[in-house]
Design a protein around this motif. Structure first.
Motif, PDB file in Angstrom:
ATOM      1  N   LYS A  57      -0.471   6.776  -7.160  1.00 28.01           N
ATOM      2  CA  LYS A  57       0.075   8.064  -6.711  1.00 28.01           C
ATOM      3  C   LYS A  57       0.704   7.856  -5.333  1.00 28.01           C
ATOM      4  CE  LYS A  57      -2.627  11.101  -9.440  1.00 28.01           C
ATOM      5  NZ  LYS A  57      -1.934  10.784 -10.690  1.00 28.01           N
ATOM      6  N   GLU A  58       1.751   8.596  -5.106  1.00 32.25           N
ATOM      7  CA  GLU A  58       2.455   8.467  -3.831  1.00 32.25           C
ATOM      8  C   GLU A  58       1.505   8.706  -2.650  1.00 32.25           C
ATOM      9  OE1 GLU A  58       5.764  11.115  -3.591  1.00 32.25           O
ATOM     10  OE2 GLU A  58       6.811   9.829  -2.163  1.00 32.25           O
ATOM     11  N   GLN A  59       0.584   9.622  -2.817  1.00 34.10           N
ATOM     12  CA  GLN A  59      -0.332   9.954  -1.720  1.00 34.10           C
ATOM     13  C   GLN A  59      -1.328   8.827  -1.401  1.00 34.10           C
ATOM     14  OE1 GLN A  59      -1.558  13.265  -4.012  1.00 34.10           O
ATOM     15  NE2 GLN A  59      -3.629  12.524  -4.340  1.00 34.10           N
ATOM     16  N   ASP A  60      -1.452   7.840  -2.319  1.00 34.12           N
ATOM     17  CA  ASP A  60      -2.359   6.711  -2.061  1.00 34.12           C
ATOM     18  C   ASP A  60      -1.772   5.690  -1.093  1.00 34.12           C
ATOM     19  OD1 ASP A  60      -3.993   7.833  -3.970  1.00 34.12           O
ATOM     20  OD2 ASP A  60      -3.257   6.524  -5.583  1.00 34.12           O
ATOM     21  N   LEU A  61      -0.508   5.835  -0.834  1.00 37.27           N
ATOM     22  CA  LEU A  61       0.193   4.797  -0.086  1.00 37.27           C
ATOM     23  C   LEU A  61       0.506   5.276   1.323  1.00 37.27           C
ATOM     24  CD1 LEU A  61       1.291   2.028  -0.764  1.00 37.27           C
ATOM     25  CD2 LEU A  61       3.390   3.101  -1.541  1.00 37.27           C
ATOM     26  N   ASN A  62       0.169   4.447   2.310  1.00 39.60           N
ATOM     27  CA  ASN A  62       0.451   4.807   3.693  1.00 39.60           C
ATOM     28  C   ASN A  62       1.506   3.886   4.266  1.00 39.60           C
ATOM     29  OD1 ASN A  62      -1.535   6.894   3.957  1.00 39.60           O
ATOM     30  ND2 ASN A  62      -3.058   5.250   3.851  1.00 39.60           N
ATOM     31  N   GLU A  63       2.325   4.455   5.107  1.00 34.05           N
ATOM     32  CA  GLU A  63       3.374   3.702   5.778  1.00 34.05           C
ATOM     33  C   GLU A  63       2.773   2.482   6.491  1.00 34.05           C
ATOM     34  OE1 GLU A  63       6.739   5.292   6.521  1.00 34.05           O
ATOM     35  OE2 GLU A  63       7.345   3.354   7.326  1.00 34.05           O
ATOM     36  N   GLY A  64       3.412   1.343   6.283  1.00 35.84           N
ATOM     37  CA  GLY A  64       3.029   0.149   7.037  1.00 35.84           C
ATOM     38  C   GLY A  64       1.793  -0.560   6.531  1.00 35.84           C
ATOM     39  N   LYS A  65       1.239  -0.109   5.396  1.00 33.08           N
ATOM     40  CA  LYS A  65       0.020  -0.744   4.895  1.00 33.08           C
ATOM     41  C   LYS A  65       0.208  -0.953   3.398  1.00 33.08           C
ATOM     42  CE  LYS A  65      -4.971  -0.107   5.287  1.00 33.08           C
ATOM     43  NZ  LYS A  65      -5.128  -0.885   4.078  1.00 33.08           N
ATOM     44  N   GLY A  66      -0.016  -2.186   2.945  1.00 32.43           N
ATOM     45  CA  GLY A  66       0.196  -2.474   1.529  1.00 32.43           C
ATOM     46  C   GLY A  66      -0.909  -1.920   0.646  1.00 32.43           C
ATOM     47  N   LEU A  67      -0.589  -1.786  -0.623  1.00 34.79           N
ATOM     48  CA  LEU A  67      -1.587  -1.354  -1.607  1.00 34.79           C
ATOM     49  C   LEU A  67      -1.454  -2.273  -2.821  1.00 34.79           C
ATOM     50  CD1 LEU A  67      -3.629   0.889  -2.561  1.00 34.79           C
ATOM     51  CD2 LEU A  67      -1.661   1.974  -3.658  1.00 34.79           C
ATOM     52  N   ALA A  68      -2.565  -2.907  -3.195  1.00 34.38           N
ATOM     53  CA  ALA A  68      -2.542  -3.788  -4.368  1.00 34.38           C
ATOM     54  C   ALA A  68      -2.797  -2.963  -5.615  1.00 34.38           C
ATOM     55  CB  ALA A  68      -3.620  -4.856  -4.232  1.00 34.38           C
ATOM     56  N   VAL A  69      -1.990  -3.190  -6.638  1.00 38.66           N
ATOM     57  CA  VAL A  69      -2.218  -2.514  -7.916  1.00 38.66           C
ATOM     58  C   VAL A  69      -2.139  -3.543  -9.033  1.00 38.66           C
ATOM     59  CG1 VAL A  69      -1.362  -0.253  -7.181  1.00 38.66           C
ATOM     60  CG2 VAL A  69       0.249  -1.889  -8.163  1.00 38.66           C
TER      61      VAL A  69
END
Ligand code: FES
Length: 105
Positions: free
Chosen positions: A9-21
Motif C-alpha cells: 500500500k502506498e501508505q506503507d512507504l516512506n520517503e527516503g526509506k526502502g521497503l522490501a516486498v
C-alpha cells in the motif's frame, strides 16, 4: 507487456526509506518513494546479494549496506560514482491505483 501485481500500500512507504516486498517465490523487490513517484528495483544487490531496501538513499541513489555499491533507483544501473560500473539490478515499472502499489512482472 507483463502483468501488474499488487505488492504494498502506498501508505506503507516512506520517503527516503526502502521497503522490501516479495512478489513471488523467486522475486523480491525494493520499493522507494522519491518525491511523488515510486520506484521498484530488485532487492538483492548484484554483488553478493545485499538487501538494497536497507540501503541509504540520497537523491536517486541507493547505497548497498554490505559493501557500498551504488545504484540509480530509477534504472537499476550502477550510479556514476559506483565502484563497479558493470553491476546492475533490474528495475520494474510501477503504478499506483487506489493507494495500491503495483509492479509489472
Ligand atoms: S552485496 Fe551489495 S555491495 Fe556487496
Amino acid at each position: 507487456m507483463g502483468e501488474f501485481v499488487s505488492v504494498a500500500k502506498e501508505q506503507d512507504l516512506n520517503e527516503g526509506k526502502g521497503l522490501a516486498v516479495k512478489v513471488n517465490k523467486d522475486l523480491e523487490m525494493a520499493l522507494f518513494k522519491i518525491g511523488d513517484k515510486i520506484y521498484a528495483i530488485e532487492e538483492h544487490c548484484a554483488h553478493q546479494g545485499g538487501p538494497l531496501s536497507e540501503g541509504t538513499v540520497q537523491d536517486f541513489v541507493v547505497t548497498c549496506p554490505w559493501h557500498q555499491m551504488t545504484y540509480d533507483i530509477r534504472t537499476g544501473k550502477a550510479a556514476p560514482d559506483a565502484w563497479d560500473q558493470e553491476y546492475s539490478v533490474k528495475a520494474f515499472n510501477v503504478k499506483v491505483e487506489n493507494g495500491e502499489i503495483k509492479v509489472e512482472v
